[in-house]
Motif scaffolding. Structure first.
Motif, PDB file in Angstrom:
ATOM      1  N   PRO A  31      38.579  41.684  36.422  1.00  0.00           N
ATOM      2  CA  PRO A  31      37.985  40.446  35.860  1.00  0.00           C
ATOM      3  C   PRO A  31      37.090  40.905  34.660  1.00  0.00           C
ATOM      4  N   VAL A  32      36.462  42.053  34.570  1.00  0.00           N
ATOM      5  CA  VAL A  32      35.522  42.407  33.634  1.00  0.00           C
ATOM      6  C   VAL A  32      36.445  42.620  32.232  1.00  0.00           C
ATOM      7  N   LEU A  33      37.436  43.319  32.466  1.00  0.00           N
ATOM      8  CA  LEU A  33      38.428  43.675  31.229  1.00  0.00           C
ATOM      9  C   LEU A  33      39.211  42.437  30.806  1.00  0.00           C
ATOM     10  N   ASP A  34      39.528  41.487  31.683  1.00  0.00           N
ATOM     11  CA  ASP A  34      40.402  40.324  31.388  1.00  0.00           C
ATOM     12  C   ASP A  34      39.388  39.431  30.741  1.00  0.00           C
ATOM     13  N   ARG A  35      38.336  39.229  31.470  1.00  0.00           N
ATOM     14  CA  ARG A  35      37.449  38.339  30.678  1.00  0.00           C
ATOM     15  C   ARG A  35      36.822  38.672  29.302  1.00  0.00           C
ATOM     16  N   SER A  36      36.910  40.015  29.072  1.00  0.00           N
ATOM     17  CA  SER A  36      36.297  40.822  27.854  1.00  0.00           C
ATOM     18  C   SER A  36      37.224  40.519  26.668  1.00  0.00           C
ATOM     19  N   ARG A  37      38.598  40.374  26.967  1.00  0.00           N
ATOM     20  CA  ARG A  37      39.643  40.237  26.057  1.00  0.00           C
ATOM     21  C   ARG A  37      39.600  38.605  25.791  1.00  0.00           C
ATOM     22  N   GLU A  38      39.430  37.918  26.466  1.00  0.00           N
ATOM     23  CA  GLU A  38      39.303  36.474  26.309  1.00  0.00           C
ATOM     24  C   GLU A  38      38.294  36.130  25.412  1.00  0.00           C
ATOM     25  N   ARG A  39      37.146  36.824  25.769  1.00  0.00           N
ATOM     26  CA  ARG A  39      35.678  36.529  24.914  1.00  0.00           C
ATOM     27  C   ARG A  39      35.997  37.124  23.548  1.00  0.00           C
ATOM     28  N   VAL A  40      36.809  38.143  23.222  1.00  0.00           N
ATOM     29  CA  VAL A  40      36.851  38.944  21.912  1.00  0.00           C
ATOM     30  C   VAL A  40      38.078  37.806  21.397  1.00  0.00           C
TER      31      VAL A  40
END
Length: 186
Positions: free
Chosen positions: A120-129
């Motif tokens: 979730p951290v990496l997935d959420r980070s991509r969406e935020r970027v």
């Protein structure tokens, strides 16, 4: 556990200072080439005891996630602060993203090694970027500064591909500049 779950809503000032010292020591240590940074070395560099370290970050994965999340925060904040024409602002932000990619390879690789997959951290980070950068691309496309046939995902994937080329920054910088020149509308 996510970094948000580790961070209580309200912290005492000294507890927040300790957390920031731990993150600063870990950020500096992970930026250095060489052997992996141990949790004990992070505590030593931060000038805190192991109990303080583990109270803030119960494990290595939580520390890595917090560092990664901080870097993503910086990239997202940069999207709101770039200046210039819409095309120039997009290119400036993409350069900031490229710097992020170059600095995060080892951190992301270790974070992936700590988990069973992106998580979730990496997935959420991509969406935020992507959410931070989409308005820049849309403005540049609307102004006619940038080609209209590309998505932000394609642009960022191009940057990631260029960053995978082996060589020092002096070698890869002109390659990235050439790739970004291809974004310009003709």
């Amino acid at each position: 556990m996510t970094p948000d779950a580790v961070r209580p809503a309200v912290r005492r000032a000294d507890a927040e200072r300790n957390r920031e010292r731990i993150l600063a020591a870990a950020r500096q240590g992970f930026a250095e080439p060489g052997a992996p940074l141990s949790m004990a070395e992070v505590a030593r560099r931060a000038g805190v005891g192991m109990a303080t370290l583990y109270r803030n970050f119960p494990g290595r994965r939580e520390l890595l996630e917090a560092l990664y999340t901080d870097q993503v925060d910086d990239v997202c904040a940069a999207a709101a602060s770039v200046a210039g024409s819409p095309g120039d602002a997009l290119v400036a932000w993409v350069h900031r993203f490229a710097s992020f990619i170059a600095s995060k390879h080892e951190l992301a690789a270790e974070l992936l090694a700590q988990t069973d997959g992106p998580g979730p951290v990496l997935d959420r980070s991509r969406e935020r970027v992507l959410a931070a950068g989409r308005p820049l691309l849309a403005a540049a496309q609307a102004a006619g500064d940038v080609r209209g046939d590309l998505t932000l995902e394609q642009v960022l994937d191009m940057v990631i591909a260029v960053s995978a080329i082996h060589g020092d920054p002096d070698y890869s910088r002109p390659i990235l500049a050439t790739a970004l020149d291809g974004l310009r509308a003709r």
